[in-house]
Every structure is written in structure tokens, then in C-alpha cells.
Design an enzyme around this catalytic site. Structure first.
Site: not given
Ligand SMILES: *Cc1c(COP(=O)(O)O)cnc(C)c1O
Length: 443
Positions: A157, A252, A280
Site C-alpha cells: 500500500y 516507501d 507516520k
Molecule cells: C500509511 C502509508 C501510506 C500513506 O500515508 P498517509 O499518511 O495515510 O497518506 C503510504 N505508504 C505506506 C507504506 C503507508 O504505510
């Protein structure tokens, strides 16, 4: 501990009266009553809990039920709730102003803390969410390589930007199919989706789309669809094949950044990605995202270069203050060693219990992340290996744990997090309740 209860009797449901009332009201205002879908508790029993406050590893809902929290706001709260240093830093900034839309010294301070402790990026750009960070990283990769296609993995994701809301079709190498209404097919056509841990698929993708692939994006450790631990060897192959083909490798690290260690998955694998995205933890609970890369790559970003990216609240001073306070704690000696050791003990004791009882469930873990998989497989490395039917067992466990004062994310696909604020006592209590919940599930 409710030792007097028979292990196989479901614990009485906690009161959710106030939460239920709040949810009814919320449904008048928000689609599904929430501002982010998983919060609606669609995959577990009962009404979503409305949380009122948190302190250290504990949270309290509107009905005054207390829980030990393993969701930790989906990862950001590596220092737990209401951390003294973060609260003080944020409070101090509040009286000076919330936002100026002009540079502040706080941005320099957070950037310096990060870059001087991270060998994998030379320059950084702050944004306001993980989604924004990834979306910008993709644009940078396309702008730099002058190519359009990107490759992502089934089970990773990356937020909800259009190019990444795609899922695999059938076959080894497929164009993505949109996984959300409203994503133009033309966007999905630029995203190729392949399975994780599959060298053959990677080789095939570069054979088939030679000189068209701008970047391959992967989660540092895929942790949004179960915890799909990849082998170091596979990640090194990914680095090799992208380099050979002039494609960028994007890590990511919105979850893994500052979680696997201060330098995240890049250091864990000892791999230099071309672009890294963060989110995060970097904002300590405030909305912050970031992307970083070499000076050369980052010089493509406006106003230096021609890849446009901007934000009214980017580098927001209150959010920066929270990020600085967080990173100062994270860079203290042995921070990660202690956190990871605490997690390892917790996980190994649960694992021993499971093995002793011969229950068909596994607990996978890395650093301070863990995931329960109701499976008899020794490892789960790709999304297709997760049995959707097993989620029924997670639902049972989730309800029992809530009733016992243990808060897990409301979906069996979500991982759990342990924070610096979880005490040994919290973990011992939680472990006993997890044992009892597993007894109930398998009883
Ligand atoms: C949470 C997450 C996102 C999205 O971040 P948001 O702050 O919710 O937009 C993107 N990539 C990864 C790996 C994530 O865990």
C-alpha cells in the site's frame, strides 16, 4: 486477569453505548461515519470505538473503557501517547503561531536531525502525509527518467494517489486494474503490478517494458496487507535489476522509516534506494510526510528543477516541533535495541504458547512490528498466500481482546506496533489476554 473464567467462554462485551451514539451521529456527517475507511470496524465485530484520550501505551474510549493500545495510530506513535517531550515541544510552539507559509528554523532543525543520522538521503522535502510523499516521489522519478511506467507489488500500500490505486490482474506481469472507482483506466495502464518475492516476474517486467519503466516502488517491509517479510537476497536483486535498466528504486518507508531503526529498511537491507518516502513516525503524531534522495535527484524539484511540488502547510511549525522532539528521542543510544528486544521477548513468548498448544496461527515480526496470521504456513511472503477466510478467526480474537482491554487494529490485515511507552507490565498483561483469546478462538 480473569483467570476464574473458563478459558473457552467468551468474555462479556464491554459497553459501547456512547461510542454507538457518536457513530450514529457521525454517519450523518461522514461517508460511513468515518474520515478513513478502516476505522468503521467493517471487518470486526461491533461499533467503532470513539477514543477520548491516550497516555503512554493506554487509551480510553467514550465509554471510559481502558485499553492497552497496539495500533498506536497505525504506527506514528513510536513513543506512545501523550509523550512528555512531544507535548512540551508542541505546546511551546503553539504560543508562537500555528503556521506562517514562510520558512522557519524548525524545518532546518528536523532536516538536520534526519539527514545527519541517515546515510541514504542527502536532501529532503517535507509534505503533509504519506500519500503526498509517495505521489511526489513518483512524479520525481518520472520527471528525472522521462519515462512514464511504474511497477508496484501486489500487497503493498502506498497511499491513495491515482497511480497507486491499482491491483494485479491475472498473469505474471499485468497492467494494473483500478482498485477504486474514479481512477482513470489510462492511469492504471501506466502502473504494472507484480507479485512480491518473485524474481521471474521482475525479470519479465523489464524484458517486456524495456526503457519504459521510471521506477519500481516497494514498501521497505510490506506491512499494510499482513507483514510480508522479503528476503535480503530478493531486495538486492531488485536493486540490481532496476540499476541495470535505468529505473529508479523507491523505498516507501512510511511505516518502516524510523521504525526498523532510525535509517529504516535501507539500512536493514543495506541497500541504497534512489528515493525514500517517509510519513507516520516522522511527525510524532502530527501530519507530516517527506521524501528524500541524492542532491542530484532532489535538484529536479521546484524551484530548483522542473518537477513541481508544493504545499500550503508543508513544514508546518507545530508538526516540525513534534517531529524534532520525536527524532531526538529516537537518536538516543540503544533506543531501537531496547524497543526491539522488548518486542522480541513478547513475540517469542506468544510463539512458544502457540507451539505448545499446537494452534494454527503464526506471529510474524520485525523490529517492533508484529502480525498474527491464522495459517499453518511457515512463512507468508506474498499477498496471494493470505487466506481471506482466516480473517474470521481474527474477528473472534479481536472482539475477545477488546473485551479484555487490548486494542488491536480493526482488521486482520493490519500489523500491530509496540511503542517505547509499552512497559513490561503492559506486555505481560497483554500476553496473558492474547493467550486467553487464542484459547477461545481455537477452543
Ligand atoms: C500509511 C502509508 C501510506 C500513506 O500515508 P498517509 O499518511 O495515510 O497518506 C503510504 N505508504 C505506506 C507504506 C503507508 O504505510
Amino acid at each position: 486477569m480473569t483467570q476464574q473464567n473458563s478459558a473457552r467462554t467468551k468474555t462479556a462485551d464491554i459497553s459501547r453505548e456512547k461510542s454507538a451514539q457518536l457513530f450514529e451521529k457521525a454517519k450523518q456527517y461522514f461517508p460511513g461515519g468515518v474520515n478513513s475507511p478502516v476505522r468503521a470496524f467493517k471487518s470486526v465485530y461491533g461499533t467503532p470505538l470513539f477514543i477520548e484520550r491516550g497516555d503512554k501505551a493506554h487509551i480510553w474510549d467514550a465509554d471510559e473503557n481502558e485499553f492497552i493500545d497496539f495500533c498506536c495510530s497505525w504506527g506514528p506513535l513510536i513513543l506512545g501517547h501523550n509523550n512528555d517531550q512531544i507535548r512540551e515541544a508542541v505546546t511551546a510552539q503553539l504560543s508562537k503561531g500555528l503556521s506562517f507559509g514562510a520558512p522557519t528554523a524548525l524545518e532546518n532543525e528536523l532536516a538536520e536531525l534526519i539527514i545527519s543520522n541517515n546515510r541514504f538521503i542527502e536532501k529532503i522535502r517535507f509534505v503533509s502525509s504519506g500519500t503526498e510523499a509517495v505521489m511526489s516521489a513518483i512524479r520525481l522519478a518520472r520527471g528525472y527518467t522521462k519515462r512514464d511506467k511504474i511497477v508496484k507489488f501486489e500487497g503493498c500500500y502506498h497511499g491513495h494517489s491515482d497511480s497507486l490505486l491499482v491491483k494485479a490482474g491475472s498473469g505474471l506481469v499485468t497492467f494494473g486494474e483500478t482498485s477504486s472507482a474514479g481512477v482513470p483506466k489510462a492511469f492504471a495502464d501506466e502502473t504494472i503490478v507484480i507479485a512480491l518475492n518473485d524474481k521471474e516476474a521482475l525479470t519479465a517486467v523489464f524484458d517486456q517494458f524495456k526503457d519504459q519503466i521510471a521506477a519500481v516502488i516497494i514498501e521497505g517491509v510490506p506491512a499494510n496487507n499482513g507483514l510480508l517479510l522479503q528476503t535480503k537476497e530478493y531486495i538486492h536483486y531488485l536493486r540490481e535489476i532496476t540499476t541495470q535498466n535505468g529505473a529508479l528504486l523507491i523505498f516507501d518507508e512510511v511505516i518502516t522509516g524510523f521504525r526498523l531503526g532510525f535509517e529504516g529498511a535501507a539500512a536493514y537491507y543495506d541497500v541504497q534506494p534512489d528515493i525514500i518516502t517517509y510519513g507516520k513516525i516522522i511527525g510524532g503524531g502530527m501530519p507530516v510526510g517527506a521524501y528524500g534522495a541524492s542532491k542530484e535527484l532532489m535538484s529536479c524539484i521546484s524551484p530548483d528543477g522542473s518537477v513541481y511540488q508544493a504545499g500550503t502547510l508543508s513544514g508546518n511549525p507545530v508538526a516540525m516541533a513534534a517531529g524534532i522532539a520525536t527524532c531526538k528521542v529516537l537518536t538516543q543510544p540503544d533506543f531501537y535495541k531496547n524497543l526491539n528486544a522488548k518486542t522480541e521477548l513478547f513475540v517469542s513468548e506468544i510463539r512458544n504458547y502457540i507451539e505448545e498448544k499446537n494452534y494454527e496461527v503464526k506471529i510474524f515480526t520485525i523490529a517492533s512490528i508484529f502480525w498474527f496470521a491464522f495459517t499453518d504456513q511457515e512463512a507468508i511472503l506474498k499477498a496471494s498466500e493470505i487466506d481471506p477466510n482466516s480473517m474470521e478467526l481474527y474477528k473472534l480474537m479481536h472482539r475477545e481482546l477488546l473485551n479484555r482491554g487490548i486494542y488491536f487494529g480493526p482488521s486482520g490485515y493490519e500489523v500491530g506496533f509496540i511503542s517505547h511507552a509499552h512497559t513490561n507490565e503492559d506486555l505481560i498483561t497483554a500476553k496473558q489476554h492474547i493467550f486467553a483469546a487464542l484459547d477461545l478462538v481455537f477452543g
